[in-house]
Design a protein around this motif. Structure first.
Motif, mmCIF file in Angstrom:
data_model
loop_
_atom_site.group_PDB
_atom_site.id
_atom_site.type_symbol
_atom_site.label_atom_id
_atom_site.label_comp_id
_atom_site.label_asym_id
_atom_site.label_seq_id
_atom_site.Cartn_x
_atom_site.Cartn_y
_atom_site.Cartn_z
ATOM 1 N N SER A 168 0.828 -1.207 0.000
ATOM 2 C CA SER A 168 0.000 0.000 0.000
ATOM 3 C C SER A 168 0.860 1.253 0.000
ATOM 4 C CB SER A 168 -0.894 0.030 1.242
ATOM 5 O OG SER A 168 -1.714 -1.089 1.286
ATOM 6 N N LYS A 169 0.218 2.378 -0.282
ATOM 7 C CA LYS A 169 0.891 3.672 -0.251
ATOM 8 C C LYS A 169 0.338 4.497 0.897
ATOM 9 C CE LYS A 169 -0.330 5.158 -4.285
ATOM 10 N NZ LYS A 169 -0.479 5.974 -5.494
ATOM 11 N N VAL A 170 1.163 5.408 1.394
ATOM 12 C CA VAL A 170 0.719 6.420 2.350
ATOM 13 C C VAL A 170 0.905 7.767 1.668
ATOM 14 C CG1 VAL A 170 1.137 7.512 4.575
ATOM 15 C CG2 VAL A 170 1.305 5.034 4.359
ATOM 16 N N ILE A 171 -0.178 8.512 1.579
ATOM 17 C CA ILE A 171 -0.147 9.812 0.917
ATOM 18 C C ILE A 171 -0.453 10.888 1.947
ATOM 19 C CG2 ILE A 171 -1.209 11.257 -0.860
ATOM 20 C CD1 ILE A 171 -1.978 8.494 -2.222
ATOM 21 N N MET A 172 0.460 11.825 2.080
ATOM 22 C CA MET A 172 0.280 12.954 2.993
ATOM 23 C C MET A 172 -0.395 14.069 2.196
ATOM 24 S SD MET A 172 1.683 11.639 5.661
ATOM 25 C CE MET A 172 1.646 13.056 6.745
ATOM 26 N N ARG A 173 -1.508 14.552 2.717
ATOM 27 C CA ARG A 173 -2.288 15.554 1.986
ATOM 28 C C ARG A 173 -2.420 16.827 2.833
ATOM 29 N NH1 ARG A 173 -7.689 13.242 -0.168
ATOM 30 N NH2 ARG A 173 -6.306 12.499 -1.803
ATOM 31 N N GLY A 174 -2.268 17.971 2.195
ATOM 32 C CA GLY A 174 -2.509 19.247 2.854
ATOM 33 C C GLY A 174 -1.490 19.628 3.906
ATOM 34 N N VAL A 175 -0.239 19.228 3.716
ATOM 35 C CA VAL A 175 0.810 19.514 4.700
ATOM 36 C C VAL A 175 1.275 20.963 4.529
ATOM 37 C CG1 VAL A 175 3.098 18.855 5.524
ATOM 38 C CG2 VAL A 175 1.526 17.094 4.679
ATOM 39 N N ASN A 176 1.212 21.736 5.617
ATOM 40 C CA ASN A 176 1.641 23.140 5.522
ATOM 41 C C ASN A 176 3.164 23.241 5.482
ATOM 42 O OD1 ASN A 176 2.762 23.380 8.193
ATOM 43 N ND2 ASN A 176 0.714 23.739 9.031
ATOM 44 N N ASP A 177 3.659 24.433 5.196
ATOM 45 C CA ASP A 177 5.103 24.626 5.012
ATOM 46 C C ASP A 177 5.906 24.333 6.279
ATOM 47 O OD1 ASP A 177 4.772 25.287 2.349
ATOM 48 O OD2 ASP A 177 4.768 27.452 2.710
ATOM 49 N N ASP A 178 5.379 24.690 7.445
ATOM 50 C CA ASP A 178 6.107 24.445 8.690
ATOM 51 C C ASP A 178 6.294 22.951 8.936
ATOM 52 O OD1 ASP A 178 6.359 27.155 9.225
ATOM 53 O OD2 ASP A 178 4.555 27.215 10.482
ATOM 54 N N ILE A 179 5.245 22.190 8.740
ATOM 55 C CA ILE A 179 5.339 20.745 8.971
ATOM 56 C C ILE A 179 6.165 20.088 7.867
ATOM 57 C CG2 ILE A 179 3.997 18.599 9.104
ATOM 58 C CD1 ILE A 179 1.945 20.237 10.719
ATOM 59 N N LYS A 180 6.035 20.577 6.652
ATOM 60 C CA LYS A 180 6.851 20.037 5.572
ATOM 61 C C LYS A 180 8.330 20.280 5.859
ATOM 62 C CE LYS A 180 5.132 19.542 1.453
ATOM 63 N NZ LYS A 180 4.615 19.752 0.100
ATOM 64 N N ASN A 181 8.639 21.391 6.494
ATOM 65 C CA ASN A 181 10.017 21.676 6.875
ATOM 66 C C ASN A 181 10.529 20.660 7.899
ATOM 67 O OD1 ASN A 181 12.394 23.268 6.659
ATOM 68 N ND2 ASN A 181 11.902 24.194 8.638
ATOM 69 N N VAL A 182 9.671 20.244 8.829
ATOM 70 C CA VAL A 182 10.046 19.205 9.798
ATOM 71 C C VAL A 182 10.373 17.909 9.057
ATOM 72 C CG1 VAL A 182 9.215 17.772 11.710
ATOM 73 C CG2 VAL A 182 8.725 20.228 11.689
ATOM 74 N N PHE A 183 9.566 17.580 8.051
ATOM 75 C CA PHE A 183 9.823 16.388 7.240
ATOM 76 C C PHE A 183 11.161 16.510 6.513
ATOM 77 C CE2 PHE A 183 5.465 15.436 8.086
ATOM 78 C CZ PHE A 183 5.303 14.079 7.851
ATOM 79 N N LYS A 184 11.489 17.715 6.030
ATOM 80 C CA LYS A 184 12.764 17.924 5.342
ATOM 81 C C LYS A 184 13.935 17.761 6.310
ATOM 82 C CE LYS A 184 11.011 21.050 1.803
ATOM 83 N NZ LYS A 184 10.880 22.455 1.380
ATOM 84 N N LEU A 185 13.820 18.373 7.477
ATOM 85 C CA LEU A 185 14.907 18.336 8.458
ATOM 86 C C LEU A 185 15.190 16.922 8.965
ATOM 87 C CD1 LEU A 185 14.037 21.518 10.537
ATOM 88 C CD2 LEU A 185 15.986 21.222 9.006
ATOM 89 N N THR A 186 14.161 16.087 9.012
ATOM 90 C CA THR A 186 14.331 14.721 9.516
ATOM 91 C C THR A 186 14.644 13.719 8.410
ATOM 92 O OG1 THR A 186 11.942 14.333 9.356
ATOM 93 C CG2 THR A 186 12.793 15.098 11.481
ATOM 94 N N GLY A 187 14.576 14.161 7.153
ATOM 95 C CA GLY A 187 14.811 13.258 6.034
ATOM 96 C C GLY A 187 13.576 12.469 5.622
ATOM 97 N N PHE A 188 12.455 12.713 6.305
ATOM 98 C CA PHE A 188 11.215 11.991 5.985
ATOM 99 C C PHE A 188 10.602 12.457 4.667
ATOM 100 C CE2 PHE A 188 9.558 10.121 10.226
ATOM 101 C CZ PHE A 188 10.823 9.657 10.543
ATOM 102 N N ILE A 189 11.041 13.609 4.186
ATOM 103 C CA ILE A 189 10.463 14.158 2.943
ATOM 104 C C ILE A 189 10.652 13.200 1.776
ATOM 105 C CG2 ILE A 189 12.499 15.459 2.162
ATOM 106 C CD1 ILE A 189 9.038 17.000 2.205
#
Length: 100
Positions: free
Chosen positions: A73-94
């Motif tokens: 299956s896939k997991v799709i993240m929808r409607g993620v704001n810039d602040d939370i997307k930045n957390v994903f970038k900093l942790t490598g989860f992006i």
């Protein structure tokens, strides 16, 4: 923190609202635990109204992703704001999550 799961058109839709700090993550995990075994159904996580996520919240999302991938299956993240997307970038989860 408000968290809910619905099944719509053969997919799981999870909605996260508010701040998923460490305390709220404990409650959210109980609601989201069924997604750890998505049984071949894609998972859409709506973060439109998610204002904050702590590392404990990221751990929950990672567990959902691992469970989904194990059944194809896939997991799709929808409607993620810039602040939370930045957390994903900093942790490598992006690079491991799919975003819409």
């Amino acid at each position: 923190m408000n968290t809910k799961i619905e099944e719509i058109d053969g997919k799981f839709h999870a909605t996260l609202e508010g701040e998923m700090d460490t305390a709220a993550a404990v409650e959210a995990e109980e609601v989201l635990k069924p997604l750890y075994q998505s049984n071949g159904k894609d998972v859409i996580i709506d973060c439109t109204n998610l204002e904050y996520i702590a590392s404990s919240g990221l751990r929950i999302l990672l567990s959902i992703l691992k469970g989904a991938k194990s059944t194809g299956s896939k997991v799709i993240m929808r409607g993620v704001n810039d602040d939370i997307k930045n957390v994903f970038k900093l942790t490598g989860f992006i690079s491991i999550f799919e975003f819409e």
